[in-house]
Each structure stands twice: as structure tokens, then as C-alpha cells.
Design an enzyme around this catalytic site. Sequence first.
Site, PDB file in Angstrom:
ATOM      1  N   ASP A   1       0.776  -1.134  -0.186  1.00  0.00           N
ATOM      2  CA  ASP A   1       0.077   0.086   0.021  1.00  0.00           C
ATOM      3  C   ASP A   1       0.937   1.305  -0.333  1.00  0.00           C
ATOM      4  O   ASP A   1       0.445   2.277  -0.714  1.00  0.00           O
ATOM      5  CB  ASP A   1      -1.000   0.107   1.499  1.00  0.00           C
ATOM      6  CG  ASP A   1      -1.977  -0.877   1.147  1.00  0.00           C
ATOM      7  OD1 ASP A   1      -2.422  -1.219  -0.138  1.00  0.00           O
ATOM      8  OD2 ASP A   1      -2.703  -1.249   2.107  1.00  0.00           O
TER       9      ASP A   1
ATOM     10  N   ARG B   1       2.468   6.153  -3.007  1.00  0.00           N
ATOM     11  CA  ARG B   1       3.777   6.792  -3.514  1.00  0.00           C
ATOM     12  C   ARG B   1       3.284   7.131  -5.146  1.00  0.00           C
ATOM     13  O   ARG B   1       3.588   8.131  -5.735  1.00  0.00           O
ATOM     14  CB  ARG B   1       5.027   6.257  -3.519  1.00  0.00           C
ATOM     15  CG  ARG B   1       6.113   6.706  -4.221  1.00  0.00           C
ATOM     16  CD  ARG B   1       7.265   6.569  -3.618  1.00  0.00           C
ATOM     17  NE  ARG B   1       7.723   5.112  -3.932  1.00  0.00           N
ATOM     18  CZ  ARG B   1       8.210   4.454  -4.955  1.00  0.00           C
ATOM     19  NH1 ARG B   1       8.416   5.311  -6.029  1.00  0.00           N
ATOM     20  NH2 ARG B   1       8.152   3.190  -5.217  1.00  0.00           N
TER      21      ARG B   1
ATOM     22  N   GLU C   1      -5.356   9.211   4.530  1.00  0.00           N
ATOM     23  CA  GLU C   1      -5.399   9.861   5.911  1.00  0.00           C
ATOM     24  C   GLU C   1      -4.631  11.203   6.036  1.00  0.00           C
ATOM     25  O   GLU C   1      -3.751  11.086   5.391  1.00  0.00           O
ATOM     26  CB  GLU C   1      -5.423   9.410   7.021  1.00  0.00           C
ATOM     27  CG  GLU C   1      -4.101   8.829   7.576  1.00  0.00           C
ATOM     28  CD  GLU C   1      -3.730   7.558   6.907  1.00  0.00           C
ATOM     29  OE1 GLU C   1      -2.252   7.536   6.355  1.00  0.00           O
ATOM     30  OE2 GLU C   1      -4.470   6.452   6.758  1.00  0.00           O
TER      31      GLU C   1
ATOM     32  N   ASP D   1      -2.579  11.821  21.730  1.00  0.00           N
ATOM     33  CA  ASP D   1      -1.485  11.576  20.807  1.00  0.00           C
ATOM     34  C   ASP D   1      -1.646  11.901  19.296  1.00  0.00           C
ATOM     35  O   ASP D   1      -0.406  12.231  18.810  1.00  0.00           O
ATOM     36  CB  ASP D   1      -1.332   9.921  20.806  1.00  0.00           C
ATOM     37  CG  ASP D   1      -0.595   9.493  21.970  1.00  0.00           C
ATOM     38  OD1 ASP D   1      -0.295  10.148  23.117  1.00  0.00           O
ATOM     39  OD2 ASP D   1      -0.488   8.089  22.198  1.00  0.00           O
TER      40      ASP D   1
ATOM     41  N   TYR E   1      -4.457   3.496   9.114  1.00  0.00           N
ATOM     42  CA  TYR E   1      -4.190   4.063  10.739  1.00  0.00           C
ATOM     43  C   TYR E   1      -5.524   4.251  11.166  1.00  0.00           C
ATOM     44  O   TYR E   1      -5.491   4.066  12.291  1.00  0.00           O
ATOM     45  CB  TYR E   1      -3.599   5.505  10.334  1.00  0.00           C
ATOM     46  CG  TYR E   1      -2.652   5.859  11.391  1.00  0.00           C
ATOM     47  CD1 TYR E   1      -2.761   5.324  12.755  1.00  0.00           C
ATOM     48  CD2 TYR E   1      -1.809   6.855  11.435  1.00  0.00           C
ATOM     49  CE1 TYR E   1      -1.812   5.760  13.896  1.00  0.00           C
ATOM     50  CE2 TYR E   1      -1.265   7.588  12.319  1.00  0.00           C
ATOM     51  CZ  TYR E   1      -1.241   7.265  13.628  1.00  0.00           C
ATOM     52  OH  TYR E   1      -0.525   7.419  14.575  1.00  0.00           O
ATOM     53  N   SER E   2      -6.597   4.762  10.601  1.00  0.00           N
ATOM     54  CA  SER E   2      -7.859   5.049  11.257  1.00  0.00           C
ATOM     55  C   SER E   2      -8.391   3.749  11.977  1.00  0.00           C
ATOM     56  O   SER E   2      -8.615   3.763  13.089  1.00  0.00           O
ATOM     57  CB  SER E   2      -8.704   5.630  10.146  1.00  0.00           C
ATOM     58  OG  SER E   2      -9.981   5.393  10.633  1.00  0.00           O
TER      59      SER E   2
END
Length: 311
Positions: free
Chosen positions: A77, A82, A152, A181, A194-195
Amino acid sequence: MSDERHILLVSHTGRRDSIDAAVEVCDLLHAAGVTPVMPFDEYADIRRAEASVGKVDILGVDVQLEDLEIVIVLGGDGTILRAAELARGTHAPLVGVNLGHVGFLAESERDGLGETVQRALSGDYNVEERVALQVDVVVGNEVVYSSWALNEATIEKASRERMLEVVTEVDGRPLSSFGCDGVVVSTPTGSTAYSFSGGGPIVWPNVDAILMVPLSAHALFSRPIVVGPDCVLAIEVLRRTSGVGVLWCDGRRTHDLPPGARVEVRRSPEPVRVARLKDAPFTDRLVAKFQLPVAGWRGPQHDDEETGGDR
């Protein structure tokens, strides 16, 4: 008008298997009478690895972005993100071949490389438009930085030992303030990235929505929220914050956030185009990528042999 075709190849040249796959793709393109296009740094990496890819056009030198037909991506991913960055501003869709671990954005695996290239050459794919984010950093009344994200935008603390103090906002109205954080603002495409790690929901990619997920928030109300695609989310770094925050877009583009900075996130007018080779539902992709247990499911056809046996 020239009939010459331009297919961009983007690969993870830090891995030998990816370099070998790039050589294979170049051979297939040459056999079809197409000269592959590569970014110069990747072409140089392959040459340093003593691999031969034959004649290659260099992106930005021999071929311009607007001339690209499709982008073939070899890697995980991160490599696809990129490639999306490289192809931003074009109508060329991305088709990914997973050489990484999970590879949620990829359409095929390594053993399907030849078929993927042939279908790219024949135009045998459907194009799906994925929601992207427009991200602006405002200090005072001035936009000091603008970027975009497919997965994200993340507002994070810059120092491990210090908490980030923020207040969140939806459509110009304050929602909640807390120490944390960080905060992730995600697209449906990024809801498995990440979510998801931060406790956010998985949202099907055909849903028009934007997610906001606090990370390790010290607050009574710090639940993830999902808003409509026309909403504007904002995260302000409170002036009482000691130190600075940092903005990351897809983990690739970054900007420091001093106390008082404001990050505004909205749907970008320019989506990311993805070439789809399969009509399989997203549910099947979730099950395969996360290796979810589905043994015992019977389904509407009640076919034990096809669905995993008895309940």
C-alpha cells in the site's frame, strides 16, 4: 497525433522481488510494443541492482504526466500511495500488484502479474473514483500549507513525552477538546489503515464520507465520528500546548504545527482513480486480507461444500 502509449511503472526498488517483477513487466510491455515509463530514481535503482529492463522512458523527461494512460504499481500500500502522489493531476488510474503484506489497495497478487499487465494493455478494467482529502494548514488568517491525502491526514504530537492539546470542529462548530497523541482524519479508502489501528470503523469505499478518529485521547467524549462528504472538519492545536504538533498526509507529506495552528480537512475536488479488475464485493476483500473466520456460514444457497461446512 501519435499512437504511442505511455504506461507508468512504479515499484518498490528496495526489494529484490519487486525489482524482478519490474523487469518482468518491462519485458511484457516491450513484447506488446510499448515502451515502459519509470521515474528516474527507480530506473537508476534497478540499474544499480544490475537488472536490465531494456528501453525505458523517464517520467518528466521523455513523457509528461498528462500523457500517461495507466499506472502499474508493484509493492504494498505504501508504494501505491507513492504512485498516487506521482500521478496526481492526471486521469491515469492506478492498478496495484501486491508484493507487500496486506495490500488493501492492490487489485492482484504476484502470481497474477502477467494477467494484470495484459488487462492493462487491453483496457480490460473498470475505473473507480476514490474520495481524496484536501488538507490546509491555517496560521492566523493565512493558509501556510496545502496538501491532499488518499488514506488519511494525521495530526500528531511531535514529542513523545508531550501530549497534544486540540479542539475538534465540524462545519464551523466546536465538538470537543482534549489532550491526545493525535487525530486521524480518514477517507473510506483509509478506514482500513491508520484509522482502523486507532479504533475507527471500517467504511466501504463506495460510501461518500469522512472519518475523524482521536488517538489515545484523554476525554469523556473521544469516539470516532463519521460525517458527510460535504462537511469540513477542523483540528486546532490549542495555544496552551507545549511544543509543536506535526501534520502527516498519507505518511508521505509533512508540515509542522505550532500552537494556534488550524488544520482544515474537506473532500478534494480531485478523486483518485483506481483500475478495478474484479467485481468481487468489498466484504470478500476484508475476509481475505484480514483472514477473518467465516467457517460455518451457509448463506442463502445453503451449500455446505462451498461455504465451509456445518454451523
